[in-house]
Write an enzyme that holds these catalytic residues in place. Sequence first.
Site, PDB file in Angstrom:
ATOM      1  N   ILE A  80       0.875  -1.174   0.000  1.00 53.93           N
ATOM      2  CA  ILE A  80       0.000   0.000   0.000  1.00 53.93           C
ATOM      3  C   ILE A  80       0.907   1.216   0.000  1.00 53.93           C
ATOM      4  O   ILE A  80       1.923   1.239   0.711  1.00 53.93           O
ATOM      5  CB  ILE A  80      -0.974  -0.021   1.202  1.00 53.93           C
ATOM      6  CG1 ILE A  80      -1.945   1.164   1.165  1.00 53.93           C
ATOM      7  CG2 ILE A  80      -0.226  -0.104   2.516  1.00 53.93           C
ATOM      8  CD1 ILE A  80      -3.083   1.054   2.175  1.00 53.93           C
ATOM      9  N   VAL A  82       0.895   5.683  -0.476  1.00 52.44           N
ATOM     10  CA  VAL A  82       0.237   6.975  -0.659  1.00 52.44           C
ATOM     11  C   VAL A  82       1.333   7.987  -0.976  1.00 52.44           C
ATOM     12  O   VAL A  82       2.306   8.113  -0.223  1.00 52.44           O
ATOM     13  CB  VAL A  82      -0.547   7.392   0.607  1.00 52.44           C
ATOM     14  CG1 VAL A  82      -1.139   8.787   0.438  1.00 52.44           C
ATOM     15  CG2 VAL A  82      -1.647   6.379   0.919  1.00 52.44           C
ATOM     16  N   GLY A  90      -6.352  10.867   5.024  1.00 56.41           N
ATOM     17  CA  GLY A  90      -7.308   9.765   5.087  1.00 56.41           C
ATOM     18  C   GLY A  90      -7.273   8.823   3.901  1.00 56.41           C
ATOM     19  O   GLY A  90      -8.062   7.882   3.838  1.00 56.41           O
ATOM     20  N   LEU A  91      -6.369   9.053   2.960  1.00 57.41           N
ATOM     21  CA  LEU A  91      -6.339   8.212   1.763  1.00 57.41           C
ATOM     22  C   LEU A  91      -5.850   6.805   2.071  1.00 57.41           C
ATOM     23  O   LEU A  91      -6.381   5.830   1.535  1.00 57.41           O
ATOM     24  CB  LEU A  91      -5.477   8.856   0.681  1.00 57.41           C
ATOM     25  CG  LEU A  91      -5.471   8.150  -0.664  1.00 57.41           C
ATOM     26  CD1 LEU A  91      -6.881   7.975  -1.215  1.00 57.41           C
ATOM     27  CD2 LEU A  91      -4.605   8.915  -1.651  1.00 57.41           C
ATOM     28  N   GLY A  92      -4.859   6.658   2.941  1.00 55.70           N
ATOM     29  CA  GLY A  92      -4.393   5.321   3.328  1.00 55.70           C
ATOM     30  C   GLY A  92      -5.520   4.509   3.936  1.00 55.70           C
ATOM     31  O   GLY A  92      -5.702   3.336   3.609  1.00 55.70           O
ATOM     32  N   ARG A  93      -6.317   5.144   4.791  1.00 55.68           N
ATOM     33  CA  ARG A  93      -7.455   4.467   5.412  1.00 55.68           C
ATOM     34  C   ARG A  93      -8.476   4.067   4.354  1.00 55.68           C
ATOM     35  O   ARG A  93      -9.022   2.960   4.381  1.00 55.68           O
ATOM     36  CB  ARG A  93      -8.087   5.395   6.467  1.00 55.68           C
ATOM     37  CG  ARG A  93      -9.376   4.884   7.088  1.00 55.68           C
ATOM     38  CD  ARG A  93      -9.123   3.672   7.963  1.00 55.68           C
ATOM     39  NE  ARG A  93     -10.317   3.072   8.479  1.00 55.68           N
ATOM     40  CZ  ARG A  93     -10.709   3.155   9.751  1.00 55.68           C
ATOM     41  NH1 ARG A  93      -9.980   3.823  10.628  1.00 55.68           N
ATOM     42  NH2 ARG A  93     -11.801   2.568  10.146  1.00 55.68           N
ATOM     43  N   GLU A 114       2.483  -7.011   6.516  1.00 55.21           N
ATOM     44  CA  GLU A 114       3.788  -6.795   7.131  1.00 55.21           C
ATOM     45  C   GLU A 114       4.136  -5.333   6.959  1.00 55.21           C
ATOM     46  O   GLU A 114       3.879  -4.747   5.910  1.00 55.21           O
ATOM     47  CB  GLU A 114       4.851  -7.683   6.483  1.00 55.21           C
ATOM     48  CG  GLU A 114       4.634  -9.134   6.834  1.00 55.21           C
ATOM     49  CD  GLU A 114       5.472 -10.094   6.035  1.00 55.21           C
ATOM     50  OE1 GLU A 114       5.610 -11.233   6.498  1.00 55.21           O
ATOM     51  OE2 GLU A 114       5.952  -9.720   4.951  1.00 55.21           O
ATOM     52  N   ASN A 119       7.899   2.300  10.864  1.00 57.06           N
ATOM     53  CA  ASN A 119       6.955   3.087  10.065  1.00 57.06           C
ATOM     54  C   ASN A 119       5.789   3.507  10.955  1.00 57.06           C
ATOM     55  O   ASN A 119       4.715   2.912  10.940  1.00 57.06           O
ATOM     56  CB  ASN A 119       6.490   2.275   8.853  1.00 57.06           C
ATOM     57  CG  ASN A 119       5.690   3.109   7.881  1.00 57.06           C
ATOM     58  OD1 ASN A 119       5.153   4.155   8.219  1.00 57.06           O
ATOM     59  ND2 ASN A 119       5.590   2.614   6.654  1.00 57.06           N
ATOM     60  N   TYR A 126      -2.779   1.163  10.993  1.00 62.96           N
ATOM     61  CA  TYR A 126      -3.160  -0.242  11.152  1.00 62.96           C
ATOM     62  C   TYR A 126      -3.769  -0.500  12.520  1.00 62.96           C
ATOM     63  O   TYR A 126      -4.752  -1.235  12.641  1.00 62.96           O
ATOM     64  CB  TYR A 126      -1.969  -1.163  10.887  1.00 62.96           C
ATOM     65  CG  TYR A 126      -1.399  -1.012   9.492  1.00 62.96           C
ATOM     66  CD1 TYR A 126      -2.212  -0.715   8.403  1.00 62.96           C
ATOM     67  CD2 TYR A 126      -0.041  -1.144   9.254  1.00 62.96           C
ATOM     68  CE1 TYR A 126      -1.690  -0.558   7.123  1.00 62.96           C
ATOM     69  CE2 TYR A 126       0.487  -1.002   7.976  1.00 62.96           C
ATOM     70  CZ  TYR A 126      -0.345  -0.713   6.919  1.00 62.96           C
ATOM     71  OH  TYR A 126       0.167  -0.563   5.652  1.00 62.96           O
TER      72      TYR A 126
END
Length: 160
Positions: A80, A82, A90-93, A114, A119, A126
């Site tokens: 994933i 961004v 909020g884009l990662g979510r 993983e 990070n 997460y």
Amino acid sequence: MQVDLVPAALVHADLLAAMHRICFAEPWSAPSMAASLAMPGTHGAIAVAGGSLAPSPGDSGPAGFVLWRAAAGEAEILTIAVLPPWRCHGLGRRLLDAATADSRRHGAETMFLEVAAGNDAALALYHRVGFAPVGIRKGYYSGVDALTMRLDLTPPPAGH
């Protein structure tokens, strides 16, 4: 600005690799992206700002992506990313939610991923989503430990 999620396909391998190169010290190549997308059960979504995958001036164009795999009751976030201008919005979510929702539709009851132990931004995301650490891979990312995390995708019992 509106950000849409569009399905990732083999034709996007170069674009995904270019975004990965911006976001990670050990980026995946276009052939690696294509190989991942070609695996059975693999899905992807690309976040597109302004309605076009073509890079253009301003804030329009690709903003991030997620690749995941779902099979035999389990799912895994493969990667994933961004892009920097889109972080902390909020884009990662949103990308993660798309992957978890699709994995549920494909019968997955658990999801794994993983993440580099250092990070902090990804770890915070997460944890907010409900992932919990279940293991460590020592030195997995060029000497940096990776945390293996798990998320229960089954719905809570009615009334909870």
